[in-house]
Design an enzyme around this catalytic site. Structure first.
Site, PDB file in Angstrom:
ATOM      1  N   HIS A   1      52.582   2.576   8.010  1.00 48.08           N
ATOM      2  CA  HIS A   1      51.853   3.744   8.509  1.00 48.08           C
ATOM      3  C   HIS A   1      51.735   4.805   7.418  1.00 48.08           C
ATOM      4  O   HIS A   1      52.677   5.559   7.160  1.00 48.08           O
ATOM      5  CB  HIS A   1      52.579   4.301   9.751  1.00 48.08           C
ATOM      6  CG  HIS A   1      51.871   5.443  10.396  1.00 48.08           C
ATOM      7  ND1 HIS A   1      52.519   6.419  11.119  1.00 48.08           N
ATOM      8  CD2 HIS A   1      50.558   5.779  10.432  1.00 48.08           C
ATOM      9  CE1 HIS A   1      51.638   7.293  11.559  1.00 48.08           C
ATOM     10  NE2 HIS A   1      50.446   6.924  11.155  1.00 48.08           N
TER      11      HIS A   1
ATOM     12  N   ASN B   1      54.249  10.605  14.864  1.00 48.34           N
ATOM     13  CA  ASN B   1      53.368  11.052  15.938  1.00 48.34           C
ATOM     14  C   ASN B   1      54.098  11.421  17.217  1.00 48.34           C
ATOM     15  O   ASN B   1      53.576  12.187  18.027  1.00 48.34           O
ATOM     16  CB  ASN B   1      52.288  10.005  16.194  1.00 48.34           C
ATOM     17  CG  ASN B   1      51.225  10.105  15.122  1.00 48.34           C
ATOM     18  OD1 ASN B   1      50.773  11.203  14.793  1.00 48.34           O
ATOM     19  ND2 ASN B   1      50.846   8.990  14.537  1.00 48.34           N
TER      20      ASN B   1
ATOM     21  N   SER C   1      48.676   4.114  14.138  1.00 46.13           N
ATOM     22  CA  SER C   1      49.416   5.373  14.270  1.00 46.13           C
ATOM     23  C   SER C   1      50.407   5.308  15.413  1.00 46.13           C
ATOM     24  O   SER C   1      51.271   6.165  15.516  1.00 46.13           O
ATOM     25  CB  SER C   1      48.455   6.513  14.594  1.00 46.13           C
ATOM     26  OG  SER C   1      47.419   6.571  13.679  1.00 46.13           O
TER      27      SER C   1
ATOM     28  N   GLU D   1      55.621   5.461   6.813  1.00 48.48           N
ATOM     29  CA  GLU D   1      56.583   4.990   7.825  1.00 48.48           C
ATOM     30  C   GLU D   1      56.481   3.470   7.848  1.00 48.48           C
ATOM     31  O   GLU D   1      55.375   2.933   8.006  1.00 48.48           O
ATOM     32  CB  GLU D   1      56.172   5.503   9.218  1.00 48.48           C
ATOM     33  CG  GLU D   1      56.758   6.809   9.618  1.00 48.48           C
ATOM     34  CD  GLU D   1      56.431   7.159  11.081  1.00 48.48           C
ATOM     35  OE1 GLU D   1      57.337   7.574  11.792  1.00 48.48           O
ATOM     36  OE2 GLU D   1      55.263   7.021  11.499  1.00 48.48           O
TER      37      GLU D   1
HETATM   38  N1  LIG Z   1      43.105   9.506  10.602  1.00 46.59           N
HETATM   39  C1  LIG Z   1      44.396   9.668  10.388  1.00 46.59           C
HETATM   40  O1  LIG Z   1      44.871  10.777  10.090  1.00 46.59           O
HETATM   41  C2  LIG Z   1      45.315   8.468  10.463  1.00 46.59           C
HETATM   42  C3  LIG Z   1      46.604   8.565   9.892  1.00 46.59           C
HETATM   43  C4  LIG Z   1      47.428   7.432   9.916  1.00 46.59           C
HETATM   44  C5  LIG Z   1      47.002   6.262  10.530  1.00 46.59           C
HETATM   45  N2  LIG Z   1      45.740   6.206  11.095  1.00 46.59           N
HETATM   46  C6  LIG Z   1      45.322   4.938  11.715  1.00 46.59           C
HETATM   47  O2  LIG Z   1      44.531   4.225  10.772  1.00 46.59           O
HETATM   48  C7  LIG Z   1      43.552   3.455  11.477  1.00 46.59           C
HETATM   49  C8  LIG Z   1      42.165   3.803  10.977  1.00 46.59           C
HETATM   50  O3  LIG Z   1      41.940   5.184  11.167  1.00 46.59           O
HETATM   51  P1  LIG Z   1      40.785   5.969  10.371  1.00 46.59           P
HETATM   52  O4  LIG Z   1      41.074   7.417  10.556  1.00 46.59           O
HETATM   53  O5  LIG Z   1      40.635   5.397   9.009  1.00 46.59           O
HETATM   54  O6  LIG Z   1      39.510   5.568  11.257  1.00 46.59           O
HETATM   55  P2  LIG Z   1      37.959   5.539  10.822  1.00 46.59           P
HETATM   56  O7  LIG Z   1      37.198   5.652  12.095  1.00 46.59           O
HETATM   57  O8  LIG Z   1      37.711   6.504   9.707  1.00 46.59           O
HETATM   58  O9  LIG Z   1      37.781   4.054  10.190  1.00 46.59           O
HETATM   59  C9  LIG Z   1      37.919   2.868  10.917  1.00 46.59           C
HETATM   60  C10 LIG Z   1      36.993   1.844  10.242  1.00 46.59           C
HETATM   61  O10 LIG Z   1      37.296   0.531  10.754  1.00 46.59           O
HETATM   62  C11 LIG Z   1      36.077  -0.162  10.845  1.00 46.59           C
HETATM   63  N3  LIG Z   1      36.255  -1.340  11.703  1.00 46.59           N
HETATM   64  C12 LIG Z   1      36.321  -1.417  13.049  1.00 46.59           C
HETATM   65  N4  LIG Z   1      36.535  -2.710  13.423  1.00 46.59           N
HETATM   66  C13 LIG Z   1      36.609  -3.447  12.284  1.00 46.59           C
HETATM   67  C14 LIG Z   1      36.822  -4.825  11.983  1.00 46.59           C
HETATM   68  N5  LIG Z   1      37.020  -5.715  12.960  1.00 46.59           N
HETATM   69  N6  LIG Z   1      36.830  -5.212  10.683  1.00 46.59           N
HETATM   70  C15 LIG Z   1      36.656  -4.315   9.692  1.00 46.59           C
HETATM   71  N7  LIG Z   1      36.449  -3.001   9.901  1.00 46.59           N
HETATM   72  C16 LIG Z   1      36.431  -2.569  11.181  1.00 46.59           C
HETATM   73  C17 LIG Z   1      35.091   0.859  11.343  1.00 46.59           C
HETATM   74  O11 LIG Z   1      33.768   0.434  11.078  1.00 46.59           O
HETATM   75  C18 LIG Z   1      35.501   2.095  10.521  1.00 46.59           C
HETATM   76  O12 LIG Z   1      34.813   2.164   9.277  1.00 46.59           O
HETATM   77  C19 LIG Z   1      43.797   3.713  12.972  1.00 46.59           C
HETATM   78  O13 LIG Z   1      44.645   2.735  13.474  1.00 46.59           O
HETATM   79  C20 LIG Z   1      44.456   5.083  12.948  1.00 46.59           C
HETATM   80  O14 LIG Z   1      45.254   5.307  14.089  1.00 46.59           O
HETATM   81  C21 LIG Z   1      44.899   7.278  11.043  1.00 46.59           C
END
Ligand SMILES: NC(=O)c1ccc[n+]([C@@H]2O[C@H](COP(=O)([O-])OP(=O)(O)OC[C@H]3O[C@@H](n4cnc5c(N)ncnc54)[C@H](O)[C@@H]3O)[C@@H](O)[C@H]2O)c1
Length: 296
Positions: free
Chosen positions: A140, A190, A119, A152
């Site tokens: 993104h 963001n 993000s 993005e």
């Molecule tokens: N939540 C949002 O609204 C949003 C929107 C756009 C982008 N993002 C980005 O997307 C990414 C994930 O966010 P999310 O909301 O899905 O988080 P989340 O916490 O729901 O999921 C993250 C997952 O990654 C896993 N993980 C951690 N290390 C790992 C590894 N080495 N190998 C495999 N899996 C691993 C965790 O176990 C978890 O299941 C982040 O970078 C976040 O900034 C989030």
């Protein structure tokens, strides 16, 4: 360059959604997380989304089965050796992402493109730990991925035109609208959104208005579909805090300092919807109870 086989790393809210839209676009997809229960949770989310589409007549039961059949759960990174694109969607933590990309760089042949769904973290900095910064890009997606149209696409300093075009073309095939953005903290989405959410948190923190009042003002007054505090809970308060810290440190401008109330909620483990508690408490029977500032 056209991507046919995609490894999605991280099966959380974003990774599961990305795997779904990639499989919907006819790609073979591997979905990796650290533990079986986490991969299973991601697959269950996808199955639930697709069942809803079938109920609403947007997909046939056969289409649903075909999409699920293209998603292969995995606990290791070996499929990176067989894929042409890796999309990373693990926790928003620079060190964790760098460690992962170092490992992927050892496994994946040099032609494989790496994309990060970060993000806010600098794409150029993530790319620099690999031997392929020209084949490294930000992709993104927005949450929930199957619904939101925007992707993005962030070009790092060394991202090649060929990589950009291939990734933008994939986004279009996933039914999304790609928007090209340069690699500066928070990108566009963001950089604009997070200060608004942070300001809403400050309004609660300073006692200007209650959680519900702030959300109502923005919903009824600005026609936002969700209030900023509801949205922060939906995104995840840990993710919001991580992004604000990237903006704050990236620009060295105090206007991005995270609200102390946000910091405190994250420290307490109140991470929003995903933990059942944040600016609202989410009860099993579907109620939403706002946090009372005077109760803190
Ligand atoms: N939540 C949002 O609204 C949003 C929107 C756009 C982008 N993002 C980005 O997307 C990414 C994930 O966010 P999310 O909301 O899905 O988080 P989340 O916490 O729901 O999921 C993250 C997952 O990654 C896993 N993980 C951690 N290390 C790992 C590894 N080495 N190998 C495999 N899996 C691993 C965790 O176990 C978890 O299941 C982040 O970078 C976040 O900034 C989030």
């Amino acid at each position: 360059m056209r991507f046919q086989r995609i490894l999605v790393v991280g099966a959380g809210q974003m990774g599961a959604g990305i795997a779904q839209v990639a499989a919907q676009a006819g790609r073979e997809v591997w979905l990796r997380d650290l533990e079986q229960r986490l991969v299973d949770r991601g697959l269950a989310t996808i199955e639930r989304n697709l069942s809803r589409d079938v109920e609403k007549g947007r997909k046939t039961p056969e289409e649903k089965e075909a999409i699920l059949g293209r998603i292969h759960p995995t606990l290791d990174l070996a499929p990176a050796g067989e894929c042409d694109l890796v999309i990373e969607a693990i926790v928003e933590d620079l060190a964790a992402k760098q460690a992962l990309f170092r490992e992927l760089d050892r496994i994946a042949p040099p032609g494989v493109v790496f994309a990060s769904n970060t993000s806010s973290l600098p794409i150029t900095r993530l790319a620099a730990v690999t031997s392929r910064p020209d084949r490294f890009i930000g992709m993104h997606f927005m949450n929930p991925v199957p619904v939101m149209k925007l992707v993005e696409i962030i070009r790092g300093l060394a991202t090649s035109q060929e990589t950009y075009e291939a990734v933008a073309a994939l986004a279009v095939e996933m039914g999304k609208t790609p928007v090209e953005v340069r690699d500066f903290p928070g990108f566009v989405s963001n950089r604009v959104l997070m200060p608004m959410l942070n300001e809403a948190m400050f309004a609660v923190y300073e006692g200007v208005a209650s959680v519900e009042a702030v959300d109502t003002v923005m919903k009824l007054g600005m026609n936002h579909p969700m209030g900023p505090l509801e949205l922060a809970d939906f995104i995840g308060l840990d993710t919001c805090l991580a992004i604000l810290n990237v903006l704050y440190e990236g620009f060295r401008d105090p206007k991005y300092r995270p609200c102390p109330l946000l910091v405190q909620l994250v420290q307490a483990g109140y991470l929003g919807r995903k933990t059942g508690r944040g600016f609202y408490t989410y009860t099993p029977d579907g109620q939403k109870i706002p946090l009372r500032r005077d109760a803190l």
